[in-house]
Design a protein around this motif. Structure first.
Motif, mmCIF file in Angstrom:
data_model
loop_
_atom_site.group_PDB
_atom_site.id
_atom_site.type_symbol
_atom_site.label_atom_id
_atom_site.label_comp_id
_atom_site.label_asym_id
_atom_site.label_seq_id
_atom_site.Cartn_x
_atom_site.Cartn_y
_atom_site.Cartn_z
ATOM 1 N N ARG A 154 -4.525 -11.336 5.466
ATOM 2 C CA ARG A 154 -4.533 -10.019 6.123
ATOM 3 C C ARG A 154 -3.136 -9.594 6.524
ATOM 4 O O ARG A 154 -2.798 -8.414 6.500
ATOM 5 C CB ARG A 154 -5.447 -10.047 7.353
ATOM 6 N N LEU A 164 -1.480 -8.324 3.484
ATOM 7 C CA LEU A 164 -2.008 -6.997 3.180
ATOM 8 C C LEU A 164 -1.370 -5.952 4.090
ATOM 9 O O LEU A 164 -0.989 -4.869 3.644
ATOM 10 C CB LEU A 164 -3.531 -6.981 3.353
ATOM 11 N N ARG A 165 -1.246 -6.312 5.381
ATOM 12 C CA ARG A 165 -0.662 -5.384 6.354
ATOM 13 C C ARG A 165 0.757 -4.993 5.927
ATOM 14 O O ARG A 165 1.149 -3.828 5.988
ATOM 15 C CB ARG A 165 -0.643 -6.031 7.742
ATOM 16 N N TYR A 182 0.546 -3.040 2.262
ATOM 17 C CA TYR A 182 -0.284 -1.842 2.119
ATOM 18 C C TYR A 182 0.523 -0.545 1.997
ATOM 19 O O TYR A 182 0.189 0.318 1.171
ATOM 20 C CB TYR A 182 -1.304 -1.750 3.261
#
Lengths: 312, 312
Positions: free
Chosen positions: A31, A34-35, A38
């Motif tokens: 995550r 991804l952060r 993104y």
């Protein structure tokens, strides 16, 4: 971690693979990747390839990738396999045909098992698409296996949804029944060298004339994926759909709708995880026992579960 | 309200229909009916009839209902149609064949559209089954249309899952790929008067021999639904599966597993409704806009949504 991100940003495929694995597994580390990545996404043209089993989706995806390579573009492919809800094992099958493409360094293929007790697409499919997008592939294909639920989900994720049909299988009527034709941006009659291809094109055209138009005619293309016939025209149609999205304002609408769907479905998962964490197995087991024994209905039990979880 | 319940308990079909409509629509009134009637459920033998489009599920359900009527039992049928996620309209199609049965007062047929943006079974299917069960039908059939997701869901709801195959369609191999064969309690080769039926029976037997056995051999039966051939034997096999559930302890395990699934999924819906209620459209729209504009990833946005909702 920053080392892997640096190598990712330098275009190293192995770094992409390692980050994809963490993101696909939904780990806290994934995550965090991804952060960070993104904000780099949102540039790729994401294309869903859907259709019944045996319709030639893998071959067609391969032919599309080859044609795009000829035109000088790099291509990412996400191949989603159904997995048994019981064995959780991916069945590779027609993925094997993809191996020709794997040898081309301009094509990156990622196989992904569908997860979860109820099948369907893995909850992290959107995240995997975002990472492939952030890596810089101008085209990212998402090929589903099977029909139904997956196809509707993929239409949310992909900017362009291509529905693959075959002559002589009665698939056209099935597609209508399942409402799947309504999610298609481009219709393809693949294996168009078989008998009945012209009839199927006419049938599809007739079906489209019944469906509400949204200011754009849905093209119907004939292809023979194994020989490459019709594939350049299909690439053109896919590009034209993207151009239409850009100029019509539909792109923003699609992105907002998909963002809304993603935020709400992730919120739902977070909330359920909270409840599970804050409820003892004993409390849950007690409620489940009452429902199974019919002394309590599932709605009242769920309300009690939520109240107890939130009272902690 | 108590008047309608009284008429329901007196066996009045119109009261059943009216209560089903409220329960299916998930209204507060419907939930109150469910709460009151749920303790009366748990007696019916619920049977899921699954299989590909055109496999003859409707005809087979009709033949099974006829055979059970001959044996003196009343029968409930829930026919689930796929509906377009866009039009939400049910397509009736082969339901028409059911009309013969509708004329028999010992058979109650309820058509139900699948709901929800992502298709699949309506979230209230379990509630509809519980109400039919509470009404006192000893047998309740749930017939799905289509394949995949629905079939896996129905295996959770129904005590006995019957998977319908046809000779010469390659369905056997598709079933294996989708892992669907693993959810079947009884396998049927319908249209067994067509060429290739014996081959399909052998193939299915070979597939079953590869699957892990759970202390019970899965029977394979041949039927011709349109003539009724093999249907009495199929009813026997369905009854035998129920007897096995009762004596093996599997019934309790199935009921607990299904209760757990229902409680958690209803809790998830309640939680999402809470968040939606406690978040202003402005806050949600702002988070969605940031995700669509790629300045925020969906997970972080969902966490913020949950935190803001819970801070209220």
């Amino acid at each position: 971690m920053s080392d892997l991100i640096e190598r990712f940003l330098a275009g190293e495929r192995r770094a992409l693979s390692r980050i994809l694995t963490r993101v696909e597994n939904g780990t806290p580390e994934g995550r965090e990747y991804l952060r960070q990545l993104y904000p780099r996404s949102g540039r790729a043209h994401t294309i869903g390839i859907t259709g019944g089993a045996g319709s030639g989706k893998s071959s067609l995806t391969g032919s599309l990738a080859s044609e795009l390579r000829k035109r000088g573009h790099e291509v990412g492919v996400i191949a989603v396999d159904p997995s048994s809800p019981f064995t959780q094992g991916a069945i590779l099958g027609d993925r094997i045909r993809m191996q020709d493409l794997v040898l081309d360094p301009g094509v990156f293929v990622r196989s992904m098992a569908s997860r979860g007790a109820l099948g369907g697409l893995a909850p992290t499919i959107d995240d995997v698409v975002a990472v492939m997008d952030a890596f810089g592939f101008p085209y990212v294909f998402i090929e589903t296996v099977g029909a139904g639920q997956d196809e509707v989900e993929i239409a949310g994720t992909a900017l362009t949804t291509v529905l693959v049909n075959n002559p002589g299988t009665g698939d056209d009527i099935q597609a209508l029944k399942a409402g799947i034709i309504e999610i298609a941006d481009v219709l393809v009659v693949n294996k168009a060298d078989r008998p009945g291809a012209d009839v199927l094109v006419s049938q599809l055209r007739a079906l489209l004339s019944l469906a509400p138009s949204e200011g754009r005619d849905i093209p119907i293309l004939s292809t023979v994926a194994t020989t490459g016939d019709g594939v350049p025209e299909l690439v053109d149609a896919i590009d034209e759909h993207r151009a239409w999205l850009d100029t019509s304002g539909e792109l923003d609408r699609h992105r907002r709708q998909e963002a809304r769907h993603q935020v709400l479905s992730v919120a739902q998962r977070i909330l359920l995880e909270q409840i599970r964490r804050e409820t003892s197995e004993e409390t849950l087991g007690d409620l489940v026992g009452q429902v199974a024994g019919r002394s309590l209905d599932p709605h009242t039990a769920a309300e009690q579960l939520v109240e107890q979880g939130q009272a902690v």
